[in-house]
Enzyme design. Structure first.
Site, PDB file in Angstrom:
ATOM      1  N   GLN A 114     -84.696 -51.018 -15.973  1.00 27.99           N
ATOM      2  CA  GLN A 114     -85.522 -52.520 -14.721  1.00 27.99           C
ATOM      3  C   GLN A 114     -84.450 -53.229 -15.130  1.00 27.99           C
ATOM      4  OE1 GLN A 114     -89.441 -54.179 -15.057  1.00 27.99           O
ATOM      5  NE2 GLN A 114     -88.663 -55.437 -17.238  1.00 27.99           N
TER       6      GLN A 114
ATOM      7  N   LYS B 237     -85.552 -52.101 -23.939  1.00 27.95           N
ATOM      8  CA  LYS B 237     -86.807 -50.717 -24.177  1.00 27.95           C
ATOM      9  C   LYS B 237     -86.576 -50.711 -22.345  1.00 27.95           C
ATOM     10  CE  LYS B 237     -90.383 -48.352 -24.385  1.00 27.95           C
ATOM     11  NZ  LYS B 237     -91.275 -48.470 -23.348  1.00 27.95           N
ATOM     12  N   ASP B 238     -87.095 -51.554 -21.044  1.00 28.56           N
ATOM     13  CA  ASP B 238     -87.037 -51.365 -20.189  1.00 28.56           C
ATOM     14  C   ASP B 238     -85.182 -51.206 -19.378  1.00 28.56           C
ATOM     15  OD1 ASP B 238     -89.545 -50.433 -19.812  1.00 28.56           O
ATOM     16  OD2 ASP B 238     -90.303 -52.706 -19.592  1.00 28.56           O
TER      17      ASP B 238
ATOM     18  N   MET C 230     -96.197 -59.085 -18.438  1.00 27.34           N
ATOM     19  CA  MET C 230     -97.608 -58.796 -17.544  1.00 27.34           C
ATOM     20  C   MET C 230     -98.949 -57.991 -18.777  1.00 27.34           C
ATOM     21  SD  MET C 230     -96.947 -55.794 -14.416  1.00 27.34           S
ATOM     22  CE  MET C 230     -96.980 -54.222 -15.656  1.00 27.34           C
TER      23      MET C 230
ATOM     24  N   GLY D 128     -92.767 -56.679 -29.391  1.00 29.33           N
ATOM     25  CA  GLY D 128     -91.673 -56.386 -28.374  1.00 29.33           C
ATOM     26  C   GLY D 128     -91.393 -58.376 -27.715  1.00 29.33           C
ATOM     27  N   HIS D 129     -92.801 -58.237 -26.938  1.00 28.78           N
ATOM     28  CA  HIS D 129     -92.597 -59.059 -26.092  1.00 28.78           C
ATOM     29  C   HIS D 129     -92.428 -60.551 -27.046  1.00 28.78           C
ATOM     30  CE1 HIS D 129     -95.429 -56.883 -23.650  1.00 28.78           C
ATOM     31  NE2 HIS D 129     -94.361 -57.130 -22.495  1.00 28.78           N
TER      32      HIS D 129
ATOM     33  N   SER E 285     -94.737 -50.406 -27.092  1.00 32.22           N
ATOM     34  CA  SER E 285     -95.057 -50.318 -26.241  1.00 32.22           C
ATOM     35  C   SER E 285     -96.357 -50.405 -26.035  1.00 32.22           C
ATOM     36  CB  SER E 285     -95.060 -48.908 -25.539  1.00 32.22           C
ATOM     37  OG  SER E 285     -94.976 -48.779 -24.137  1.00 32.22           O
TER      38      SER E 285
ATOM     39  N   LEU F  18     -99.950 -58.534 -24.375  1.00 30.55           N
ATOM     40  CA  LEU F  18     -98.723 -58.588 -25.292  1.00 30.55           C
ATOM     41  C   LEU F  18     -98.310 -58.250 -26.389  1.00 30.55           C
ATOM     42  CD1 LEU F  18     -98.151 -62.475 -24.889  1.00 30.55           C
ATOM     43  CD2 LEU F  18     -96.960 -60.899 -23.336  1.00 30.55           C
TER      44      LEU F  18
ATOM     45  N   GLY G 122     -86.522 -57.215 -21.948  1.00 35.59           N
ATOM     46  CA  GLY G 122     -86.831 -55.553 -22.873  1.00 35.59           C
ATOM     47  C   GLY G 122     -85.565 -54.987 -22.916  1.00 35.59           C
TER      48      GLY G 122
HETATM   49  O1  PAF Z   1     -90.898 -55.361 -17.987  1.00 32.83           O
HETATM   50  C1  PAF Z   1     -92.440 -55.873 -17.554  1.00 32.83           C
HETATM   51  O2  PAF Z   1     -93.422 -56.718 -18.227  1.00 32.83           O
HETATM   52  C2  PAF Z   1     -92.601 -56.134 -15.667  1.00 32.83           C
HETATM   53  O3  PAF Z   1     -92.101 -54.882 -14.741  1.00 32.83           O
HETATM   54  C3  PAF Z   1     -92.241 -57.756 -15.341  1.00 32.83           C
HETATM   55  C4  PAF Z   1     -90.149 -58.247 -15.304  1.00 32.83           C
HETATM   56  C5  PAF Z   1     -93.236 -59.068 -15.358  1.00 32.83           C
HETATM   57  C6  PAF Z   1     -91.774 -57.829 -13.707  1.00 32.83           C
HETATM   58  O4  PAF Z   1     -93.605 -57.682 -12.962  1.00 32.83           O
END
Ligand code: PAF
Length: 289
Positions: A154, A150-151, A30, A36-37, A186, A33, A148
């Site tokens: 998810q 971290k989530d 999202m 982590g990204h 984060s 950045l 990641g």
């Molecule tokens: O982890 C994130 O940034 C969001 O939940 C994702 C996976 C891009 C979905 O919008």
């Protein structure tokens, strides 16, 4: 790095790469950045020929309009960072591209999405994540998608999603990047005042205390209590600190491994998440291909 704004243009680039026999790696984000990204992009770069990143602030996964409005957006900075980390293609859609007029479909992953973050943020959160991730995976058609650790919830929701829908993609969970003092990286850390920043270390301390208690033979519930005590000593009251099965997020019974310790807590104005895999795995990967 090339930037495209439509699914049609995205598919053209990916189809050319695939026709040339290239392996496609995908990193959904999202934006905003951080390191982590970039570690996800680097992991994709190391294993794939074409690295696609998406930057899309997904409105359906926010349950508060104010949170969505406040979400940091700087696509030019994100593009520079993504290119520097090795991305080849940036997919930067508008909301209308992802959710055209009359959009009426929701993907809901039962079970694993319901406790912890599902309970705290409301069912719409993981419904929004599952729906947009399914749309992105269908649009990109990658061989592997990088998330990641971290989530962690998810990751578990997305893994269940691709298994259930039979999407031919490998889900790779990349270990959490940490600051030198242990704080999980984060986008929200930038909103911590200096005193909050110090208190935020309570999350990692709580997780470590649980891991130590488990290693010493404590049962999961006693280990959780030990971890909560450590967090409270540091002035942070966790919303939860639980030992769970990493695939289902059901409470872990006994000390069978692998096990995941998950926590969330509000520190100052920010809600922080962290988790610890036991034993620590360098890279988790679920193949569905
Ligand atoms: O982890 C994130 O940034 C969001 O939940 C994702 C996976 C891009 C979905 O919008």
């Amino acid at each position: 790095m090339q930037t495209v704004h439509t699914v049609h243009a995205l598919r053209e680039v990916v189809a050319t790469a695939r026709a040339a026999g290239q392996r496609i790696g995908f990193v959904p984000t999202m934006g905003a950045l951080h390191e982590g990204h970039l570690s996800l992009i680097r992991a994709a770069r190391a294993a794939c020929d074409l690295v696609v990143i998406s930057v899309f602030v997904n409105p359906t996964q926010f349950n508060e309009a104010a949170d969505l409005a406040a979400y940091p957006r700087d696509p030019a900075r994100d593009a520079d960072l993504a290119a520097g980390a090795g991305a080849d293609l940036l997919f930067l859609p508008e909301v209308e591209e992802m959710y055209p007029d009359g959009f009426a479909t929701t993907i809901s992953v039962r079970g694993v999405s319901e406790p912890f973050e599902g309970a705290q943020r409301g069912a719409t959160h993981f419904d929004g994540v599952a729906t947009v991730v399914a749309k992105l995976l269908i649009a990109v058609g990658p061989d592997a998608a990088y998330f990641g650790q971290k989530d962690a919830q998810q990751v578990a929701v997305v893994t269940r999603l691709v298994l259930d829908l039979g999407l031919p993609v490998e889900i790779v969970a990349v270990p959490t990047m940490r600051e030198p003092d242990g704080l999980a990286m984060s986008s929200r850390n930038t909103r911590l005042a200096p005193t909050d920043r110090h208190q935020a270390l309570a999350l990692k301390a709580g997780l470590d205390a649980v891991a130590t208690a488990l290693a010493e033979g404590a049962d999961p519930r006693s280990a959780e209590r030990a971890g909560v005590a450590v967090m409270r000593e540091r002035g942070v009251d966790p919303e939860y600190l639980d030992v769970v099965n990493p695939a289902t997020f059901a409470p872990a019974e006994g000390t069978n491994t692998p096990t995941l310790v998950v926590t969330a807590a509000r520190v100052g104005p920010v809600r922080l998440l962290d988790n610890l895999l036991i034993p620590p795995t360098t890279l988790i990967s679920e193949k569905n291909v």
